[in-house]
Design a protein around this motif. Structure first.
Motif, PDB file in Angstrom:
ATOM      1  N   GLN A   1      81.003  25.740 -79.361  1.00  0.00           N
ATOM      2  CA  GLN A   1      79.621  25.591 -78.911  1.00  0.00           C
ATOM      3  C   GLN A   1      79.575  25.080 -77.473  1.00  0.00           C
ATOM      4  O   GLN A   1      78.819  25.608 -76.649  1.00  0.00           O
ATOM      5  N   SER A  30      72.080  22.142 -74.642  1.00  0.00           N
ATOM      6  CA  SER A  30      71.915  21.156 -75.699  1.00  0.00           C
ATOM      7  C   SER A  30      72.477  19.790 -75.339  1.00  0.00           C
ATOM      8  O   SER A  30      72.288  18.835 -76.091  1.00  0.00           O
ATOM      9  N   THR A  96      83.451  13.952 -72.455  1.00  0.00           N
ATOM     10  CA  THR A  96      82.808  14.207 -73.733  1.00  0.00           C
ATOM     11  C   THR A  96      81.303  14.341 -73.554  1.00  0.00           C
ATOM     12  O   THR A  96      80.746  13.927 -72.530  1.00  0.00           O
ATOM     13  N   ARG A  98      77.370  14.707 -75.985  1.00  0.00           N
ATOM     14  CA  ARG A  98      76.642  14.676 -77.251  1.00  0.00           C
ATOM     15  C   ARG A  98      75.545  15.730 -77.199  1.00  0.00           C
ATOM     16  O   ARG A  98      74.811  15.806 -76.211  1.00  0.00           O
ATOM     17  N   THR A  99      75.429  16.518 -78.243  1.00  0.00           N
ATOM     18  CA  THR A  99      74.412  17.556 -78.319  1.00  0.00           C
ATOM     19  C   THR A  99      73.303  17.217 -79.309  1.00  0.00           C
ATOM     20  O   THR A  99      72.287  17.908 -79.346  1.00  0.00           O
ATOM     21  N   LYS A 100      73.483  16.197 -80.111  1.00  0.00           N
ATOM     22  CA  LYS A 100      72.454  15.751 -81.037  1.00  0.00           C
ATOM     23  C   LYS A 100      71.462  14.848 -80.314  1.00  0.00           C
ATOM     24  O   LYS A 100      71.765  14.337 -79.232  1.00  0.00           O
ATOM     25  N   ASN A 111      82.649   7.908 -81.578  1.00  0.00           N
ATOM     26  CA  ASN A 111      82.102   8.676 -82.690  1.00  0.00           C
ATOM     27  C   ASN A 111      80.702   9.207 -82.417  1.00  0.00           C
ATOM     28  O   ASN A 111      80.190  10.013 -83.192  1.00  0.00           O
ATOM     29  N   TYR A 112      80.093   8.769 -81.361  1.00  0.00           N
ATOM     30  CA  TYR A 112      78.764   9.202 -80.966  1.00  0.00           C
ATOM     31  C   TYR A 112      78.767  10.631 -80.431  1.00  0.00           C
ATOM     32  O   TYR A 112      77.730  11.293 -80.456  1.00  0.00           O
ATOM     33  N   TYR A 113      79.896  11.092 -79.971  1.00  0.00           N
ATOM     34  CA  TYR A 113      79.983  12.345 -79.243  1.00  0.00           C
ATOM     35  C   TYR A 113      80.475  13.502 -80.090  1.00  0.00           C
ATOM     36  O   TYR A 113      81.203  13.320 -81.072  1.00  0.00           O
ATOM     37  N   ASP A 114      80.087  14.703 -79.679  1.00  0.00           N
ATOM     38  CA  ASP A 114      80.349  15.911 -80.454  1.00  0.00           C
ATOM     39  C   ASP A 114      81.518  16.745 -79.938  1.00  0.00           C
ATOM     40  O   ASP A 114      82.255  17.341 -80.725  1.00  0.00           O
ATOM     41  N   TYR A 115      81.667  16.827 -78.637  1.00  0.00           N
ATOM     42  CA  TYR A 115      82.668  17.693 -78.037  1.00  0.00           C
ATOM     43  C   TYR A 115      83.492  16.940 -77.021  1.00  0.00           C
ATOM     44  O   TYR A 115      82.975  16.078 -76.295  1.00  0.00           O
ATOM     45  N   TRP A 116      84.772  17.300 -76.960  1.00  0.00           N
ATOM     46  CA  TRP A 116      85.727  16.623 -76.094  1.00  0.00           C
ATOM     47  C   TRP A 116      86.572  17.623 -75.329  1.00  0.00           C
ATOM     48  O   TRP A 116      86.891  18.705 -75.827  1.00  0.00           O
TER      49      TRP A 116
END
Length: 126
Positions: A1, A30, A96, A98-100, A111-116
């Motif tokens: 994504q 996003s 990193t 976050r998309t949320k 743990n807050y992040y979605d992609y690295w």
């Protein structure tokens, strides 16, 4: 994504400077912000700083006054300018995002992040 690619890591002497880059691609619309973490061998992943697309930044106490984040919204790229480097800055540096939807105060947790990204090695010698 979302794909993130870091670059710019190198071996430098204490007191030197480096500029890291993180280029994003994919569903970048996003993304609400981008952050940098670092991880030394045997250590937990440590928050370094984050930047929003409006330019608001937050830094860990360990790097305040030495590191500066910036961004290029058109290129969807963030930069980490590192000055006055110390041996304790040695680590793999990760970009990193976050998309949320954001949660206030959550940005300092990995743990807050979605992609690295894959990480880029920074080594500071004495």
């Amino acid at each position: 994504q979302v794909q993130l690619v870091e670059s710019g890591g190198a071996l430098v002497q204490a007191g030197g400077s480096l500029r890291l880059s993180c280029a994003a691609s994919g569903r970048t619309a996003s993304m609400y912000a981008m952050a940098w973490f670092r991880q030394a061998p045997g250590k937990e992943r440590e928050f370094v700083g984050y930047i929003t697309w409006s330019g608001r930044t937050y830094y860990a106490d360990s790097v305040k006054g030495r590191f500066t984040l910036s961004r290029d919204n058109a290129l969807i790229t963030v930069y980490l300018q590192m000055n006055s480097l110390k041996p304790e800055d040695t680590a793999v540096y990760y970009c990193t995002t976050r998309t949320k939807p954001p949660i206030p105060g959550g940005y300092s947790s990995a743990n807050y992040y979605d992609y690295w990204g894959q990480g880029t090695q920074v080594t500071v010698s004495s």
